[in-house]
Design a protein around this motif. Structure first.
Motif, mmCIF file in Angstrom:
data_model
loop_
_atom_site.group_PDB
_atom_site.id
_atom_site.type_symbol
_atom_site.label_atom_id
_atom_site.label_comp_id
_atom_site.label_asym_id
_atom_site.label_seq_id
_atom_site.Cartn_x
_atom_site.Cartn_y
_atom_site.Cartn_z
ATOM 1 N N LEU A 227 -1.811 -1.885 10.084
ATOM 2 C CA LEU A 227 -2.652 -2.803 10.829
ATOM 3 C C LEU A 227 -3.127 -3.898 9.888
ATOM 4 N N ILE A 228 -2.890 -5.143 10.284
ATOM 5 C CA ILE A 228 -3.422 -6.290 9.547
ATOM 6 C C ILE A 228 -4.498 -6.908 10.421
ATOM 7 N N THR A 229 -5.708 -6.910 9.946
ATOM 8 C CA THR A 229 -6.802 -7.456 10.748
ATOM 9 C C THR A 229 -7.016 -8.931 10.418
ATOM 10 N N ALA A 230 -7.545 -9.649 11.410
ATOM 11 C CA ALA A 230 -7.878 -11.067 11.221
ATOM 12 C C ALA A 230 -6.731 -11.818 10.553
ATOM 13 N N GLU B 92 -5.147 8.259 6.227
ATOM 14 C CA GLU B 92 -5.490 6.860 6.419
ATOM 15 C C GLU B 92 -5.842 6.255 5.075
ATOM 16 N N LYS B 93 -5.503 4.973 4.942
ATOM 17 C CA LYS B 93 -5.833 4.292 3.704
ATOM 18 C C LYS B 93 -6.115 2.829 4.015
ATOM 19 N N HIS B 94 -7.053 2.258 3.266
ATOM 20 C CA HIS B 94 -7.430 0.867 3.483
ATOM 21 C C HIS B 94 -7.225 0.073 2.209
ATOM 22 N N SER B 95 -6.856 -1.208 2.407
ATOM 23 C CA SER B 95 -6.791 -2.128 1.278
ATOM 24 C C SER B 95 -7.049 -3.521 1.822
ATOM 25 N N GLY B 96 -8.255 -4.011 1.598
ATOM 26 C CA GLY B 96 -8.607 -5.322 2.134
ATOM 27 C C GLY B 96 -8.485 -5.353 3.647
ATOM 28 N N ARG B 97 -7.671 -6.275 4.144
ATOM 29 C CA ARG B 97 -7.476 -6.383 5.592
ATOM 30 C C ARG B 97 -6.387 -5.452 6.117
ATOM 31 N N LEU B 98 -5.849 -4.617 5.257
ATOM 32 C CA LEU B 98 -4.785 -3.703 5.643
ATOM 33 C C LEU B 98 -5.327 -2.301 5.882
ATOM 34 N N ILE C 71 0.843 -1.190 0.000
ATOM 35 C CA ILE C 71 0.000 0.000 0.000
ATOM 36 C C ILE C 71 0.884 1.248 0.000
ATOM 37 N N LEU C 72 0.417 2.280 -0.636
ATOM 38 C CA LEU C 72 1.118 3.570 -0.659
ATOM 39 C C LEU C 72 0.182 4.619 -0.098
ATOM 40 N N ILE C 73 0.707 5.446 0.782
ATOM 41 C CA ILE C 73 -0.075 6.555 1.330
ATOM 42 C C ILE C 73 0.709 7.836 1.083
#
Lengths: 116, 110
Positions: free
Chosen positions: B75-78, B55-61, B47-49
């Motif tokens: 943050l990696i969820t689940a 803040e930026k989201h990509s799937g579980r990231l 991911i690039l911010i």
């Protein structure tokens, strides 16, 4: 579409020998970068080509390293003569535009160099 | 030194838990990126911010960027077993160079 490829995947040589690493960027990518990660250290920038020209080679450690990109396609990185401290993983990356323009750099799988 | 610093250096969590990795830097940046490297494999861009994003989201990231504190978090969820890898933050400085941190080794326990 093929990604960035590097050859060889692993090279084991003796101190004092010469090794040449090759990187084939994604077709159409003018920008090509070399990085390396020596044992336990961070990944460090070596140099940046724009087409066949060296845009920035400030990260090259010394004159035993020579990078070329004749014709602006693939690039080679030659280490001559190799020293023990050259051991590490050498990554190549390419991008269509420069990173300043926000374009992503795509990395190859790396070449693991072991100097004995 | 312009080097990025990640913490923790190593992190082990149970599968299904969330993993948080932090990165700090010292210079002005244009953007910050996170990469993953599986053992023996190349670097994969996650991911690039950009410096004007928070803040930026990509799937579980989920990535955050605080330019006032010169820090970012991933943050990696689940989490899943396949998330086991080394994670690097990397930022672009004004000289168009990517500066990498030393990385966080994440191990997901079954």
């Amino acid at each position: 579409e093929a990604g960035v490829t590097q050859f060889p995947s692993h090279s084991v040589i003796e101190k004092g020998q010469t090794v040449t690493l090759r990187c084939d960027p994604i077709s159409g990518h003018d920008n090509l970068y070399w990085y390396r990660r020596v044992m336990g250290k961070e990944i460090k920038f070596l140099l940046h080509f724009v087409k066949e020209s060296k845009q920035d080679e400030s990260g090259m450690p010394n004159n035993r390293f020579l990078a070329e990109r004749t014709g602006g396609t693939y690039s080679t990185l030659k280490v001559q003569p190799a020293e023990l401290e050259d051991s590490g993983v050498y990554f190549c990356a390419s991008s269509q535009r420069t990173a300043l323009a926000g374009n992503e750099q795509f990395f190859g799988p790396g070449t693991r160099l072991t100097v004995l | 030194s312009q080097q990025g610093e990640e913490d923790p250096q190593a992190l082990s969590i149970q599968e299904g838990e969330n993993a948080t990795m932090n990165c700090s830097y010292k210079t002005s940046i244009n953007n910050l990126q996170w990469y993953r490297q599986n053992s023996g494999r190349g670097l994969v861009h996650l991911i690039l911010i950009r410096s004007n994003e928070r803040e930026k989201h990509s799937g579980r990231l989920r990535v955050t960027l605080d330019t006032s504190k010169k820090s970012s978090s991933l943050l990696i969820t689940a989490s899943r077993a396949a998330d086991t890898a080394s994670y690097f933050c990397a930022f672009m400085n004004r000289d168009d160079k990517i500066i990498f941190g030393k990385g966080t080794r994440l191990h997901i326990l079954p």
